[in-house]
Design a protein around this motif. Sequence first.
Motif, short mmCIF file in Angstrom:
data_model
loop_
_atom_site.label_atom_id
_atom_site.label_comp_id
_atom_site.label_asym_id
_atom_site.label_seq_id
_atom_site.Cartn_x
_atom_site.Cartn_y
_atom_site.Cartn_z
N SER A 1 14.66 59.01 39.37
CA SER A 1 13.94 58.10 40.26
C SER A 1 13.20 58.87 41.33
N LEU B 1 10.29 54.01 42.10
CA LEU B 1 10.03 54.16 40.68
C LEU B 1 11.25 54.78 40.02
N SER B 2 11.50 54.41 38.77
CA SER B 2 12.56 55.08 38.02
C SER B 2 12.22 55.05 36.54
N PHE C 1 3.63 59.50 36.68
CA PHE C 1 4.70 58.63 36.21
C PHE C 1 4.46 58.30 34.74
N GLY D 1 9.88 52.48 32.09
CA GLY D 1 9.77 52.69 33.52
C GLY D 1 10.06 51.42 34.30
N ILE E 1 -0.11 56.41 42.30
CA ILE E 1 0.75 56.67 41.14
C ILE E 1 -0.13 56.62 39.89
N LEU F 1 8.37 62.10 35.97
CA LEU F 1 8.18 61.51 37.29
C LEU F 1 8.15 62.65 38.29
#
Length: 180
Positions: free
Chosen positions: A179, A166-167, A142, A159, A121, A132
């Motif tokens: 997300s 992840l969102s 991200f 974040g 990431i 994202l």
Amino acid sequence: MKIAFISDIHGMAVTLKKALDHADRMNAENIVILGDILYHGPRNGVPDLYDPAQVVNLLNARKSQLMAVRGNCDAEVDQMLLNFPIMADYSELFCDDQRFFLTHGHLWNENHLPELPENTILAHGHTHIAALKKIPGGPVIFNPGSISLPKNTVQRSFGWFDGKNLSIRDLEDGSQICSA
């Protein structure tokens, strides 16, 4: 491990406080700051909520919980006020099987990728635009957006990593925007 990601604070204590309150409510173990902490930059006007001294106080009180990288608006004079390191151009964070490459975005970003293993990431700010997405054969991009000066939207965001997903979250109410 639960991690809150914030970027592009630009000296705005009121919005930083909101992000930190969300991190507390969501039981974040760590907070990653992706640069541009105190200064608003020469391209941005002085924000109405500009209070870098209070940003220093809020962050220094949490220094053991923070990991930060240098943004293009961060300088050595800023480091003199902050009690945690901010001057690295990048850092890496490993959470179980997940690898994060942390940077501000002015050096490494979607258009100028560092050499990274697939499924890393690449977490960065700089653009003030939340994103994202997965690069085919490459990293996940991200960008938590900006908690202070969002661009291409009026929505301030941060974040969130819950240990698996992840969102991107709305700064006002903490609701999930997207997300992966």
